[in-house]
Scaffold this motif. Structure first.
Motif, mmCIF file in Angstrom:
data_model
loop_
_atom_site.group_PDB
_atom_site.id
_atom_site.type_symbol
_atom_site.label_atom_id
_atom_site.label_comp_id
_atom_site.label_asym_id
_atom_site.label_seq_id
_atom_site.Cartn_x
_atom_site.Cartn_y
_atom_site.Cartn_z
ATOM 1 N N CYS A 118 0.855 -1.192 0.000
ATOM 2 C CA CYS A 118 0.000 0.000 0.000
ATOM 3 C C CYS A 118 0.889 1.239 0.000
ATOM 4 O O CYS A 118 1.927 1.271 0.675
ATOM 5 N N VAL A 119 0.468 2.259 -0.758
ATOM 6 C CA VAL A 119 1.131 3.564 -0.744
ATOM 7 C C VAL A 119 0.101 4.591 -0.287
ATOM 8 O O VAL A 119 -0.932 4.769 -0.933
ATOM 9 N N ALA A 120 0.369 5.242 0.842
ATOM 10 C CA ALA A 120 -0.529 6.273 1.357
ATOM 11 C C ALA A 120 0.017 7.634 0.953
ATOM 12 O O ALA A 120 1.140 7.993 1.342
ATOM 13 N N VAL A 121 -0.759 8.398 0.180
ATOM 14 C CA VAL A 121 -0.341 9.705 -0.317
ATOM 15 C C VAL A 121 -1.263 10.766 0.272
ATOM 16 O O VAL A 121 -2.473 10.739 0.023
ATOM 17 N N GLY A 122 -0.704 11.682 1.062
ATOM 18 C CA GLY A 122 -1.530 12.744 1.618
ATOM 19 C C GLY A 122 -1.191 13.029 3.069
ATOM 20 O O GLY A 122 -0.068 12.788 3.524
ATOM 21 N N GLY A 123 -2.173 13.539 3.788
ATOM 22 C CA GLY A 123 -1.977 13.911 5.180
ATOM 23 C C GLY A 123 -2.252 12.762 6.136
ATOM 24 O O GLY A 123 -2.238 11.584 5.760
ATOM 25 N N GLY A 124 -2.530 13.140 7.384
ATOM 26 C CA GLY A 124 -2.736 12.128 8.412
ATOM 27 C C GLY A 124 -3.890 11.195 8.140
ATOM 28 O O GLY A 124 -3.854 10.025 8.537
ATOM 29 N N SER A 125 -4.925 11.675 7.440
ATOM 30 C CA SER A 125 -6.065 10.817 7.142
ATOM 31 C C SER A 125 -5.663 9.689 6.198
ATOM 32 O O SER A 125 -6.032 8.521 6.401
ATOM 33 N N ALA A 126 -4.897 10.017 5.168
ATOM 34 C CA ALA A 126 -4.452 8.999 4.213
ATOM 35 C C ALA A 126 -3.472 8.032 4.869
ATOM 36 O O ALA A 126 -3.576 6.808 4.691
ATOM 37 N N VAL A 127 -2.524 8.577 5.621
ATOM 38 C CA VAL A 127 -1.554 7.712 6.298
ATOM 39 C C VAL A 127 -2.266 6.828 7.317
ATOM 40 O O VAL A 127 -1.964 5.635 7.446
ATOM 41 N N GLY A 128 -3.240 7.399 8.022
ATOM 42 C CA GLY A 128 -3.996 6.609 8.995
ATOM 43 C C GLY A 128 -4.758 5.475 8.345
ATOM 44 O O GLY A 128 -4.835 4.367 8.892
ATOM 45 N N LEU A 129 -5.318 5.732 7.165
ATOM 46 C CA LEU A 129 -6.032 4.673 6.452
ATOM 47 C C LEU A 129 -5.055 3.606 5.965
ATOM 48 O O LEU A 129 -5.340 2.398 6.051
ATOM 49 N N GLY A 130 -3.904 4.037 5.479
ATOM 50 C CA GLY A 130 -2.887 3.071 5.079
ATOM 51 C C GLY A 130 -2.457 2.193 6.235
ATOM 52 O O GLY A 130 -2.217 0.984 6.076
ATOM 53 N N LYS A 131 -2.371 2.784 7.408
ATOM 54 C CA LYS A 131 -1.992 2.012 8.600
ATOM 55 C C LYS A 131 -3.041 0.951 8.934
ATOM 56 O O LYS A 131 -2.692 -0.166 9.343
ATOM 57 N N MET A 132 -4.318 1.287 8.776
ATOM 58 C CA MET A 132 -5.359 0.298 9.067
ATOM 59 C C MET A 132 -5.313 -0.851 8.072
ATOM 60 O O MET A 132 -5.541 -2.011 8.440
ATOM 61 N N ILE A 133 -5.006 -0.555 6.814
ATOM 62 C CA ILE A 133 -4.834 -1.630 5.830
ATOM 63 C C ILE A 133 -3.673 -2.525 6.240
ATOM 64 O O ILE A 133 -3.767 -3.761 6.211
ATOM 65 N N ALA A 134 -2.566 -1.911 6.644
ATOM 66 C CA ALA A 134 -1.401 -2.688 7.078
ATOM 67 C C ALA A 134 -1.720 -3.524 8.318
ATOM 68 O O ALA A 134 -1.312 -4.686 8.416
ATOM 69 N N LEU A 135 -2.461 -2.949 9.247
ATOM 70 C CA LEU A 135 -2.783 -3.649 10.487
ATOM 71 C C LEU A 135 -3.634 -4.889 10.223
ATOM 72 O O LEU A 135 -3.407 -5.962 10.800
ATOM 73 N N SER A 137 2.436 16.554 10.002
ATOM 74 C CA SER A 137 2.083 16.004 11.313
ATOM 75 C C SER A 137 3.124 15.026 11.842
ATOM 76 O O SER A 137 3.320 14.891 13.039
ATOM 77 N N GLY A 138 3.797 14.294 10.960
ATOM 78 C CA GLY A 138 4.808 13.340 11.397
ATOM 79 C C GLY A 138 4.267 11.985 11.792
ATOM 80 O O GLY A 138 5.026 11.117 12.223
ATOM 81 N N SER A 139 2.958 11.756 11.627
ATOM 82 C CA SER A 139 2.370 10.483 12.066
ATOM 83 C C SER A 139 2.910 9.300 11.281
ATOM 84 O O SER A 139 2.843 8.159 11.743
ATOM 85 N N GLU A 140 3.473 9.578 10.086
ATOM 86 C CA GLU A 140 4.021 8.500 9.271
ATOM 87 C C GLU A 140 5.234 7.826 9.920
ATOM 88 O O GLU A 140 5.628 6.731 9.518
ATOM 89 N N MET A 141 5.824 8.460 10.942
ATOM 90 C CA MET A 141 7.001 7.889 11.585
ATOM 91 C C MET A 141 6.661 7.094 12.845
ATOM 92 O O MET A 141 7.559 6.650 13.554
ATOM 93 N N THR A 142 5.385 6.894 13.107
ATOM 94 C CA THR A 142 4.992 6.229 14.352
ATOM 95 C C THR A 142 4.309 4.889 14.092
ATOM 96 O O THR A 142 3.750 4.665 13.014
ATOM 97 N N PRO A 143 4.328 3.998 15.100
ATOM 98 C CA PRO A 143 3.578 2.753 15.013
ATOM 99 C C PRO A 143 2.178 2.885 15.599
ATOM 100 O O PRO A 143 1.556 1.896 15.993
ATOM 101 N N VAL A 144 1.679 4.101 15.670
ATOM 102 C CA VAL A 144 0.385 4.385 16.291
ATOM 103 C C VAL A 144 -0.703 4.408 15.229
ATOM 104 O O VAL A 144 -0.580 5.090 14.208
ATOM 105 N N TRP A 145 -1.770 3.657 15.462
ATOM 106 C CA TRP A 145 -2.926 3.689 14.577
ATOM 107 C C TRP A 145 -4.124 4.245 15.330
ATOM 108 O O TRP A 145 -4.167 4.229 16.555
ATOM 109 N N GLY A 146 -5.096 4.761 14.587
ATOM 110 C CA GLY A 146 -6.316 5.285 15.186
ATOM 111 C C GLY A 146 -7.529 4.892 14.369
ATOM 112 O O GLY A 146 -7.450 4.794 13.141
ATOM 113 N N LEU A 147 -8.641 4.658 15.047
ATOM 114 C CA LEU A 147 -9.891 4.261 14.390
ATOM 115 C C LEU A 147 -11.048 4.853 15.170
ATOM 116 O O LEU A 147 -11.079 4.784 16.402
ATOM 117 N N THR A 148 -12.005 5.447 14.453
ATOM 118 C CA THR A 148 -13.179 6.022 15.102
ATOM 119 C C THR A 148 -14.392 5.151 14.823
ATOM 120 O O THR A 148 -14.725 4.869 13.664
#
Length: 356
Positions: free
Chosen positions: A90-107, A121-132
């Motif tokens: 997966c390639v996530a292109v964009g801000g935190g929303s896109a990176v966050g969605l890419g992380k959920m796919i990876a998870l 935001s720098g969220s791309e460098m963390t192992p932190v995921w979020g889901l609402t």
């Protein structure tokens, strides 16, 4: 020197003008990926399509449905699309929303993730995921969501409006701030966080003065990288907990919420975190960090109050209860009344004051 444990996590980072198109295909090839799903938000479709085109036959599809705070139904659709296209990455292109969605796919799928951020935001460098889900945002940490490669391209951020550039950058500073007083911070993490905060707060005024300044935007990406790296190695505290509640429960915008809350969270924590405040003071060139961040946001046109973001006074006690409902590490104990007072000050947008 107090004892510590530091664990390093290797992430390949590429930074340079034009890297989003020029370097992303090579990063995919290096990882042995041949069918990549590109995800983005609706507003980032044009940029994501350029990355998808650069991937050529290695692109399995473009999924431009990322949304703020990663709603569960959005994550479900993206995972289904990754499986439907038989993607191997997966390639996530964009801000935190896109990176966050890419992380959920990876998870959920175990697919490797490449991040191409367009914000700071720098969220791309963390192992932190979020889901609402069901009106509440939950977060977790999992090494599988950390991108294998991160491609930083200053040219990609040229279309980012100044207002969002500023709030995104202060969001990154929030990562550095909480990393400095986290219970699991280390000497290397602290150095990284301080330099990240310095680089970001120095870049933002230059970027606001000339939004086309590639050097300033490159320095902001450098700061985002360091701030995100620091957060990725530590545990989040009161500030992030408040922002997750305000975003997940009340739908407040992510970067703007971080920008408003940070000066007040730091003013509350300052008496219990003198070393962190000293480091941030060096980074910002001030002896009053909460005021300096509040002043920076205002000077650069960012919002200063939760009221301006749409929160109501009736929401304050609800948010305070939500934020204190579960234990989390923080240098200063914070009960419901403390948090409600903090939120009330942030709601009004008054100058923050450090109080014992």
């Amino acid at each position: 020197m107090r004892g510590f444990v530091h664990e390093s996590h290797a992430v390949r980072v590429v930074l340079g003008p034009g890297a989003s198109v020029a370097a992303t295909p090579g990063e995919a090839e290096r990882l042995g990926l041949r069918r990549l799903l590109v995800v983005s938000g609706p507003r980032g479709t044009r940029t994501a399509r350029a990355v998808a085109d650069a991937l050529g036959d290695a692109c399995a599809g473009l999924h431009p449905e990322a949304r703020m705070h990663v709603p569960a139904e959005v994550a479900d659709r993206a995972v289904a699309e990754a499986r439907r296209t038989r993607a191997d990455g997966c390639v996530a292109v964009g801000g935190g929303s896109a990176v966050g969605l890419g992380k959920m796919i990876a998870l959920r799928t175990g697919l490797p993730l490449i991040a191409v951020p367009s914000t700071y935001s720098g969220s791309e460098m963390t192992p932190v995921w979020g889901l609402t889900e069901h009106g509440a945002k939950r977060t977790g940490r999992d090494p599988s969501v950390r991108p294998r490669s991160v491609v930083y391209d200053p040219e990609l951020t040229l279309s980012l409006p100044v207002a969002l550039s500023v709030t995104s950058g202060i969001n990154a500073v929030a990562h550095a701030a909480e990393a400095l007083y986290a219970p699991d911070t280390t000497p290397l993490t602290s150095l990284t966080a301080e330099e990240g905060a310095r680089a970001m707060t120095a870049a933002l005024p230059d970027l606001a003065a000339d939004p086309r300044d590639l050097d300033a935007r490159g320095r902001a990406l450098y700061g985002a990288w360091l701030c995100g790296t620091a957060l990725g190695a530590t545990t989040m505290g009161l500030h992030h907990k408040l922002c997750h509640v305000l975003g997940g429960t009340f739908g407040l915008p992510h970067a703007e919420t971080h920008t408003v809350v940070l000066p007040y969270a730091l003013a509350f924590n300052a008496p219990a975190a003198p070393a962190a405040m000293t480091a941030l003071g060096r980074a910002l060139g001030t002896d009053d960090v909460p005021y300096a961040l509040w002043d920076l946001a205002g000077r650069l046109g960012a919002p200063r109050s939760l009221a301006a973001l749409g929160l109501t006074e009736a929401d304050l006690p609800v948010a305070a209860r939500e934020a204190t409902g579960r234990a989390y590490p923080n240098p200063r104990a914070a009960g419901p009344d403390d948090v409600q007072d903090l939120l009330r000050a942030a709601y009004a947008g008054d100058r923050p004051h450090v109080r014992p």
